[in-house]
Design an enzyme around this catalytic site. Structure first.
Site, PDB file in Angstrom:
ATOM      1  CE  LYS A 207       5.314  23.299   3.820  1.00  0.00           C
ATOM      2  NZ  LYS A 207       4.395  24.320   4.319  1.00  0.00           N
TER       3      LYS A 207
ATOM      4  NE  ARG B  26       2.117  26.606  14.876  1.00  0.00           N
ATOM      5  CZ  ARG B  26       1.024  27.142  14.327  1.00  0.00           C
ATOM      6  NH1 ARG B  26      -0.107  27.164  14.995  1.00  0.00           N
ATOM      7  NH2 ARG B  26       1.076  27.680  13.123  1.00  0.00           N
TER       8      ARG B  26
END
Length: 510
Positions: free
Chosen positions: A278, A352
């Site tokens: 990020k 996920r």
């Protein structure tokens, strides 16, 4: 916090602060204030007639009294009568509690609202929730606290009614509101802890304390256990960290042999994005990427405290997504616990990957009737729904109806996104069974489509994406303006929502 219910006329109430309310379009209909107004020689009528009090939402006026048993009256504007709701009660009482703290009182009384067309128990629950949530502060790591050592804190809430028949309902609602608000504040504490304090191991320790307090079974799966279960997807995410992953499984049995609801909460205690790292600004608050796990833990804590007659299994997979020589990489192919293979197109779509193995595990070993997962999963949900509504996707209209009703009741609102089969095409892989991302379009939906692959055939399942609602930032708070949410930091979103969702199955049997 002590919750009291007093059956007494308002002009006879003994308290340091008494909160009264007026509607802006019903200022000429304040019969319930007449006795107090007379003892104050018409002071309330005078300030209304002068226009000083207009009754607008969040307007407040503080009156000092000499002729009553209460030392001060806080007159709060409720806005228009048609806008009155349980959430408006929470907001008004949250504001009131902050004023109470500002003027250094330890006891606050407020009328019960139950003569305004709402259930007495619900009103009392909302009063107490608003007060407790509104007073929340996270200053654990400040060497000098905002409150001075000798400053009073609000210690007692009096809910005042003139109807003796609702006294027990008000008391029960207050006790429930206290349990839910304190659980939500605990979730806020968990989310607000930086990653050097809130590690997977520390979260597991706190979960063990919660389980002991609530009389629940708990199992903490260590790395060796995860390897034995062949959770290749979950394990891959944690490989870049020196801290081993853990998975906490808690079981509350309130109705042996009855329906079981499983809740799986994402617990990435820090997310750097992995090799798809990020940017610095996007990494700043990534200690909060375990907001789903916090909500899951605190929801089962509240459920156990209220002894709901239903069975709940709470699962929180916990790890850090960092970078080192062992970290998983883009283009890696992982084998999940279900046996399905996953092509990793982006290591920052890690939530996920841990959820899918946890979902497989709870279905294999606990066979729940209903499966729920909750996660700070996608930035796309913020683009779609902003910061005040959580996204949800499901294979069951009934589950959505329950969750929507729970959101409207609790103020933690949700909105459904579609889960059409056509979206599955975005996850087709040339080299594995499924890709872990589906491109820029419909990011929240394709994330849910990925999770749906790991739901057993015929099982009811609902996914909740709280990426936009789990944290509040000061610039966002300016336009959200919700008094019972903090201006900055963890909101506790999901805790009360999940509680009321689970409670809806109990209410079915009544």
């Amino acid at each position: 916090m002590e919750i009291l219910v007093s059956v007494k006329a308002l002009d006879e109430v003994e308290a340091e602060l008494l909160v009264l309310t007026v509607f802006e379009d019903q200022l000429d209909q304040i019969d319930y204030l007449k006795a107090i107004d007379q003892k104050l020689n018409g002071k309330i009528s005078q300030i209304i007639e002068s226009g000083e009090v207009k009754g607008k939402y969040r307007e407040f006026t503080l009156l000092h009294t000499d002729s009553l048993n209460t030392k001060r009256i806080l007159l709060m504007g409720m806005g228009k009568r048609k806008e009155f709701s349980l959430d408006r009660i929470r907001s008004i009482t949250a504001n009131s509690s902050r004023y109470a703290r500002r003027i250094n009182v330890s006891e606050m009384a407020i009328h019960d609202f139950s003569n305004m067309g709402l259930d007495a128990k619900d009103c009392s629950e909302s009063i107490v929730e608003g007060i407790i949530l509104g007073m929340y502060r996270f200053d654990k790591h400040k060497s000098k606290k905002k409150e001075e050592a000798n400053r009073k804190l609000l210690q007692r809430i009096k809910v005042v009614t003139q109807d003796d028949s609702v006294k027990d309902l008000l008391k029960a609602g207050g006790v429930k509101g206290l349990a839910l608000a304190e659980s939500a504040n605990f979730a806020r504490d968990l989310v607000n802890e930086p990653a050097n304090f809130m590690t997977p191991a520390r979260f597991a320790e706190l979960a063990q304390e919660v389980a002991a307090e609530g009389g629940m079974e708990i199992q903490v799966l260590e790395q060796a256990d995860l390897e034995r279960e062949k959770m290749g997807s979950f394990l891959a995410v944690g490989m870049g960290s020196d801290l081993p992953p853990k998975m906490v499984v808690m079981k509350y049995e309130g109705n042996p042999g009855g329906k079981t609801i499983a809740i799986v909460g994402k617990g990435v205690t820090f997310d750097s994005g992995g090799y798809d790292i990020k940017p610095a600004a996007g990494m700043l608050r990534m200690y909060a990427d375990m907001g789903g796990a916090a909500a899951t833990l605190c929801a089962i804590k509240a459920i156990a405290s209220q002894k709901l007659p239903i069975n709940v299994v709470a699962v929180t997979p916990l790890c850090e997504n960092l970078v080192n020589g062992k970290a998983f990489k883009p283009s890696d192919i992982l084998t999940s616990m279900s046996g399905k293979t996953i092509e990793v197109l982006n290591t920052d779509a890690e939530g996920r990957l841990i959820l899918c193995d946890a979902m497989t595990y709870v279905q294999k070993y606990h066979n729940p009737d209903v499966l729920v997962d909750i996660a700070t999963l996608t930035g796309a949900v913020i683009m779609a729904l902003g910061r005040t509504v959580s996204g949800t996707l499901t294979n069951s209209d009934d589950l959505y109806a329950r969750l929507f009703a729970a959101g409207e009741y609790s103020g933690e609102r949700v909105w459904r996104l579609p889960l059409y089969d056509e979206f599955r095409a975005q996850l087709v892989s040339d080299v594995a069974d499924i890709e872990n991302i589906g491109g820029r379009s419909a990011g929240t939906i394709t994330a849910a489509m990925f999770l749906k692959e790991f739901v057993d055939e015929g099982r009811e399942w609902i996914h909740i994406d709280i990426a936009g609602t789990a944290m509040m930032e000061e610039e966002i708070a300016r336009y959200v303006k919700n008094p019972y949410l903090p201006k900055e930091g963890g909101t506790g979103t999901g805790t009360r929502l999940l509680y009321h969702f689970v409670e809806s199955f109990v209410n079915d049997a009544k």
